[in-house]
Design a protein around this motif. Structure first.
Motif, PDB file in Angstrom:
ATOM      1  N   VAL A 100       0.824  -1.209   0.000  1.00  0.00           N
ATOM      2  CA  VAL A 100       0.000   0.000   0.000  1.00  0.00           C
ATOM      3  C   VAL A 100       0.858   1.259   0.000  1.00  0.00           C
ATOM      4  CG1 VAL A 100      -1.733   1.309   1.266  1.00  0.00           C
ATOM      5  CG2 VAL A 100      -1.915  -1.178   1.114  1.00  0.00           C
ATOM      6  N   PHE A 101       1.860   1.292   0.864  1.00  0.00           N
ATOM      7  CA  PHE A 101       2.741   2.457   0.919  1.00  0.00           C
ATOM      8  C   PHE A 101       3.469   2.652  -0.415  1.00  0.00           C
ATOM      9  CE2 PHE A 101       3.051   2.103   5.773  1.00  0.00           C
ATOM     10  CZ  PHE A 101       2.194   3.173   5.959  1.00  0.00           C
ATOM     11  N   GLN A 116       0.892   4.075  -2.999  1.00  0.00           N
ATOM     12  CA  GLN A 116       0.193   5.341  -2.789  1.00  0.00           C
ATOM     13  C   GLN A 116       0.981   6.355  -1.987  1.00  0.00           C
ATOM     14  OE1 GLN A 116      -3.571   4.349  -1.033  1.00  0.00           O
ATOM     15  NE2 GLN A 116      -4.252   3.336  -2.895  1.00  0.00           N
ATOM     16  N   SER A 118      -1.047   9.289   1.472  1.00  0.00           N
ATOM     17  CA  SER A 118      -2.302   8.864   0.831  1.00  0.00           C
ATOM     18  C   SER A 118      -2.771   7.492   1.301  1.00  0.00           C
ATOM     19  CB  SER A 118      -2.134   8.840  -0.688  1.00  0.00           C
ATOM     20  OG  SER A 118      -1.993  10.148  -1.178  1.00  0.00           O
ATOM     21  N   SER A 119      -1.878   6.725   1.854  1.00  0.00           N
ATOM     22  CA  SER A 119      -2.278   5.411   2.362  1.00  0.00           C
ATOM     23  C   SER A 119      -3.039   5.588   3.665  1.00  0.00           C
ATOM     24  CB  SER A 119      -1.050   4.549   2.610  1.00  0.00           C
ATOM     25  OG  SER A 119      -0.316   4.400   1.420  1.00  0.00           O
ATOM     26  N   THR A 120      -4.078   4.808   3.853  1.00  0.00           N
ATOM     27  CA  THR A 120      -4.813   4.892   5.106  1.00  0.00           C
ATOM     28  C   THR A 120      -4.668   3.580   5.864  1.00  0.00           C
ATOM     29  OG1 THR A 120      -6.922   3.970   4.402  1.00  0.00           O
ATOM     30  CG2 THR A 120      -6.513   6.274   3.874  1.00  0.00           C
ATOM     31  N   GLN A 125      -7.059   0.948   4.705  1.00  0.00           N
ATOM     32  CA  GLN A 125      -6.674   0.194   3.513  1.00  0.00           C
ATOM     33  C   GLN A 125      -5.740  -0.949   3.891  1.00  0.00           C
ATOM     34  OE1 GLN A 125      -4.991   3.487   1.272  1.00  0.00           O
ATOM     35  NE2 GLN A 125      -6.557   3.257  -0.302  1.00  0.00           N
ATOM     36  N   ILE A 126      -4.797  -0.638   4.745  1.00  0.00           N
ATOM     37  CA  ILE A 126      -3.783  -1.625   5.111  1.00  0.00           C
ATOM     38  C   ILE A 126      -4.406  -2.778   5.897  1.00  0.00           C
ATOM     39  CG2 ILE A 126      -1.718  -1.985   6.511  1.00  0.00           C
ATOM     40  CD1 ILE A 126      -0.952   0.945   5.760  1.00  0.00           C
ATOM     41  N   TYR A 167       5.437   2.588   8.885  1.00  0.00           N
ATOM     42  CA  TYR A 167       6.096   2.949   7.632  1.00  0.00           C
ATOM     43  C   TYR A 167       7.595   2.728   7.735  1.00  0.00           C
ATOM     44  CZ  TYR A 167       7.868   5.846   3.852  1.00  0.00           C
ATOM     45  OH  TYR A 167       8.540   6.294   2.754  1.00  0.00           O
TER      46      TYR A 167
END
Lengths: 218, 218, 218, 218
Positions: free
Chosen positions: A25-26, A29, A33-35, A38-39, A61
């Motif tokens: 995801v990171f 995006q 922007s990654s949430t 989402q993860i 991160y």
DNA sequence: AATGAATGAGCCTTCATTCAT
DNA sequence: GATGAATGAAGGCTCATTCAT
């Protein structure tokens, strides 16, 4: 041990699932922007899991960066296929090819490239560790190769400039990929393509280095 | 006339103030992390001004990109100081130096560099316009110079690879600046420094190009 | 069991509190004029609760409509007090009275009336569901009663026109309430008042229906 | 004089253009959902014109209501085609038909119907004027007709209930139009359709009134 | 009389984070 | 260890209104 990192297996822990999902995801995006939603959705774990296992998004991160870089360096070490008796030319060519492979590897789960590109454009505190433990040693290794071409009297600025010339040619394909894709839509990054690009950069650089080496001696 | 665009003086309009403030904020923090509130605060105008003058944040960003790129291209045109009778070598050197100046200009209000670097790493829809109106013409111009070295029989892949080699060496200093600053803290980007770097890239590239030209002819 | 839906007691959940509060606010001010802040304040919950439990304002509104309509239909079913052997006259009278009670129920928490009136005047996408699941069955049921008066040869337009005449007389008190309140300030809507109004509509309609039935047979 | 209201002509003033545009917008979307920008765009005048000519949005709405109602009452007076010597039946039929035409007129620029329906569901302060100057006289006129059927001894509640029964049947088609359109998609509102519907309401009501008149006398 | 620019309040929504189980 | 519910802080955007000309 190492397998656990890549192969989730049946006993994959929540922490591990998060790491894998977050990396993708990171990479796709970017951090902002990654949430977290989402993860955790991709990892199929609870919303609170990130805060439980990694304290917060920023720490997750940071761990993702280490995780991704560690994997890729194991897969494509800088001295790929080089033996103690190799010529400087062979070392340089191996360095360039392995760099290309690391940076543009398209195999599934290889998110190192986009991740690093984003980190350059928008550095976080995680960059410090990266430089000290990975990038500086890598740069020193390249410099040691270049010194074999330029001689022991070569100045630091010259060494650095040549190192930059070599690395810059490679990273261009990573950092400008969106533009390249538009200007040259047919360009692909399969293994054979990367070998061809690496060959070009090697020849281009070899000529450049030798010319500067001659100039430096004069 | 042109000055009015940049320095609006005492009668500076809201739109202009927004553009200037937004350029800096976007360059420093990127599109996603920048907030409209930060921008309007810096511009000392109302929140609704963005909506009124630019419809939304994305459009404002798009305008900022055009604005910044337009300014820098006027300041440092790609054919800087080149005359009709210039040699290919002179054209190449001028291209490289102007590119360096554009990309690493440190003068106040020169946010073009970081802005473009972010756009590469994290493209928005604004990139399409950019490629078509600016980047593609720029690439074509470089290719026309390279063709003078490589001959009219040079293949497109060879031309592109050489162009990438030249541009990549320059952009490295932009895209990897955070890392370079850590590895080589003494490196600065004053005019004279950039001229030195440009000189290096020129010599390095000239040797590379000539070597490949010889290979191509053989 | 059913009571829990309406009176959640001390363990009342956020979702339930939101539903109750939103029903009142939407009924009083309409969808557009109601704000999420008003609703969450009244429900004494956080702003984000709406998003968490209902995704957005529109979905909350939709749920409120179902909730209110479900409650009132349970309280006053259309066939109120009708037995299998009831005469058509009894069925019609029961239909009219239950309709009046549903539409003009003044007991606290009975927001169904104003809610539906607004939805008619300013339909949202929630109306589709309502028509399919509630209104059409209700209309079919009324038509089945009317057919007992008008005979099986009655045309669809005649049936529909008579159904409209019956229902219109009732809904008038709902939809024009603001005007009625001004023209006839003494009119109240206690149970006994509604029974009187229902009796009038029943007698008025019965005469109308019989006259048209006679006309149709002739 | 009157023509100026309807026929914009070449000398149409900004105020007039606003009124016409606002009527349509308010009728279609309601007060809250309509924006001043929509109105001024349709009227092709400046944003500030509304505040200049009408002080604010609410006042404009109020003026629109008067404007629309005035137009429609001129077009379809309640005593349409009735002569001094007409029978009560003729008066009633004329009242019903004119009411239908007023409320469901589909001709372009006839926004009175939806406008009033919205005002009922969501009354503003403009309703007071409306009741006093238009609705009450209209109700009185209907009552005077009904008294000819029910006799001078008829009680006020009976008169009101019968008036409600008549008017309710008509308004149903207006206030429930969205639902009717879904349940009975083929129903249209051309002049001939309205005449048929009016005929039905007339016959239905006549029977109802006569039945109640008989009951009252007994 | 009329206009385009500018304003400030407020709305819906999203998000990272924490709480209570 | 792990979870679903709940929270508070913004963020982007819209809107009626007013200002300066």
């Amino acid at each position: 041990m190492v397998e656990n990192v890549i192969d989730a297996g049946t006993t994959e822990r929540t922490r591990q699932k998060l790491l894998v999902a977050a990396t993708e995801v990171f990479a796709k995006q970017g951090f902002k922007s990654s949430t977290i939603r989402q993860i955790v959705t991709k990892a199929r774990v609870n919303v609170a899991a990130v805060n439980y296992h990694f304290r917060d998004k920023a720490t997750l991160y940071s761990e993702v960066l280490k995780f991704a870089l560690g994997s890729i360096l194991k897969k494509y070490p800088p001295d790929m296929g080089v033996t103690p008796g190799s010529t400087p030319e062979q070392k340089l060519e191996a360095f360039i090819l392995s760099f290309f492979l690391r940076v543009l590897d398209q195999s599934s789960g290889a998110w190192h490239g986009p991740l690093m590109a984003r980190e350059m454009a928008d550095p976080t505190s995680a960059l410090d560790d990266l430089v000290d433990h990975v990038l500086r040693p890598l740069g020193d290794y390249l410099n040691s190769i270049l010194r074999e071409f330029l001689g022991s009297t070569a100045t630091a600025p010259l060494l650095n400039a040549c190192a930059a010339s070599v690395v810059g040619q490679i990273l261009f394909y990573r950092h400008c990929q969106p533009v390249i894709a538009k200007l040259n839509p047919t360009l692909t990054y399969r293994r054979e393509d990367l070998e061809r690009l690496a060959r070009h950069v090697y020849e281009f650089s070899l000529a450049g280095i030798r010319a500067l080496a001659a100039g430096a001696r004069r």
